[in-house]
Design an enzyme around this catalytic site. Structure first.
Site, PDB file in Angstrom:
ATOM      1  N   LEU A   1       1.896  -8.481   2.035  1.00 13.05           N
ATOM      2  CA  LEU A   1       3.148  -7.750   2.162  1.00 13.05           C
ATOM      3  C   LEU A   1       3.097  -6.444   1.389  1.00 13.05           C
ATOM      4  CD1 LEU A   1       5.614 -10.701   1.542  1.00 13.05           C
ATOM      5  CD2 LEU A   1       5.038  -9.660   3.730  1.00 13.05           C
ATOM      6  N   LYS A   2       3.837  -5.461   1.857  1.00 11.26           N
ATOM      7  CA  LYS A   2       4.030  -4.212   1.123  1.00 11.26           C
ATOM      8  C   LYS A   2       5.304  -4.388   0.308  1.00 11.26           C
ATOM      9  CE  LYS A   2       4.236   0.110  -0.130  1.00 11.26           C
ATOM     10  NZ  LYS A   2       4.499   0.050  -1.542  1.00 11.26           N
TER      11      LYS A   2
END
Length: 140
Positions: free
Chosen positions: A9-10
């Site tokens: 995930l960012k």
């Protein structure tokens, strides 16, 4: 996503390198090279949990309630010294860890991702890394 690939995930934070060197000194630097130690004293203490000569690729994030608060993180950058300590108590930062770059003096950057991920998970388990450290979830 292609078979055999993985994604992380960012997060809404500052990408950072966190490391403890062989002499016991610690560093937390932004992707652009800014020294983050003075603005985030709680993170500096957390980096001391690492064994010597270890470097991790992380993202510095700050939670406010149930959401990430990038604006609070930006405010923390402008608070050195006693103001930083007060801000750390009110709005503590966390390190979401993506990758291990160096462990016990061994450069792991040329190793396959799966091998580095195993080394990172082992570091969390055996090294006893606790909050504000967080291991980034991986999706495959």
């Amino acid at each position: 996503m292609p078979p055999g690939s993985a994604a992380q995930l960012k997060w809404d934070g500052y990408r950072a390198l966190a490391g403890r060197w062989a002499d016991g000194s610690v560093a937390t630097r932004s992707r652009r090279g800014s020294d983050l130690r003075e603005a985030f004293p709680e993170i500096t203490e957390a980096v001391r949990q690492l064994r010597g000569n270890t470097a991790l690729d992380c993202e510095l994030v700050l939670w406010e309630g149930s959401r990430l608060a990038f604006e609070r993180l930006q405010q923390r950058m402008r608070r050195p010294g006693a103001a930083a300590a007060r801000a750390a108590a009110e709005f503590p930062a966390h390190l979401v860890t993506f990758d291990v770059l160096r462990h016990a003096g061994q450069d792991l950057t040329r190793r396959p991702f799966a091998e580095r991920q195993t080394a990172l998970e082992t570091l969390f388990l055996e090294g006893g890394l606790t909050a504000p450290w967080t291991l980034c979830p991986e999706h495959d």
